[in-house]
Write an enzyme that holds these catalytic residues in place. Sequence first.
Site: not given
Ligand code: GLU
Length: 308
Positions: A63, A66, A190, A242, A260
């Site tokens: 993430s 992003k 993505y 988050y 993650v």
């Molecule tokens: N590729 C992961 C997902 O979409 C990213 C989530 C993350 O890193 O928080 O679940």
Amino acid sequence: MNLQEIVDDIASAMKPRLGEGKIADYIPELARIDAKQFGLAVTTVDGETFTAGDASVPFSIQSISKVFMLTLALGKAGESIWSRVGREPSGSAFNSIVQLEHEHGIPRNPFINAGAIVITDMVLAGHAPREAIGEFLRFMRYLADDDSITIDEKVARSEQKTGYRNVALANFMHAFGNLHHAAELVLGVYFHQCALAMSCVQLSHAGLYLANRGTNPLTGFSVVSEKRARRINALMLTCGHYDGSGDFAYRVGLPGKSGVGGGILAIAPGKASIAVWSPGLNKVGNSALGSEALEMLTQRTGWSVFGH
Ligand code: GLU
């Protein structure tokens, strides 16, 4: 202030605790990683990099991508992106679908999965998925000034096979008219952006423009305006962790974005870009040792956006 001594002290403090936290195993390829790793890289705005532990080992940025996709989307569509995604903390898990129904398919912010999928949809406009992935990869190599950065295809494929929730989020937004391309095309991009493999050193270089008013001091490349850098930092502070964003602001006091894969990019404006990595996650899905390492770092350096 002796930054090398500080990063060394942090790495030594983490050593007996390696392996704490829980690895993200919902992406099978990520579950295979050795949990007992820890890396830290601090690159200051005057171009010096201080490292400790596994700072040169590439990991899945997940993430954290992003932040960079948001930067690309803002470059293409400017402030108009905010008609399709909000700027408020979500207070829910990164992959929550509940809130999306209440809010008619407009995700709370660009850093929860739904919001990031909309951002990727914007970057995809006018391109084939392969070109959008290429554009993202070139952008990351340019930001970090490092052409050796690659996408881990195994991780991308692994998530493609198991990303049911993301498929649900994308289709749900399609139903609300907030996704302009087919869900599988957007998710193809993505999953590849999330599967980018970077080391802490590379990531700390890539984030430097956010610490230095939009310009990378290592290369002189002007990436975004000063105002835009400030705004991206504001979003990272309020939404980057988050449902743990408030706690991170309280404990660390810097804009940050976690993934993650166990990585966290944190920005000390005017001071440094910091990347930390340790695969074990805490209860809200942020690197357990990574968050603690950043807390130690800001305590020792006094870096905080809330005062000196
Ligand atoms: N590729 C992961 C997902 O979409 C990213 C989530 C993350 O890193 O928080 O679940």
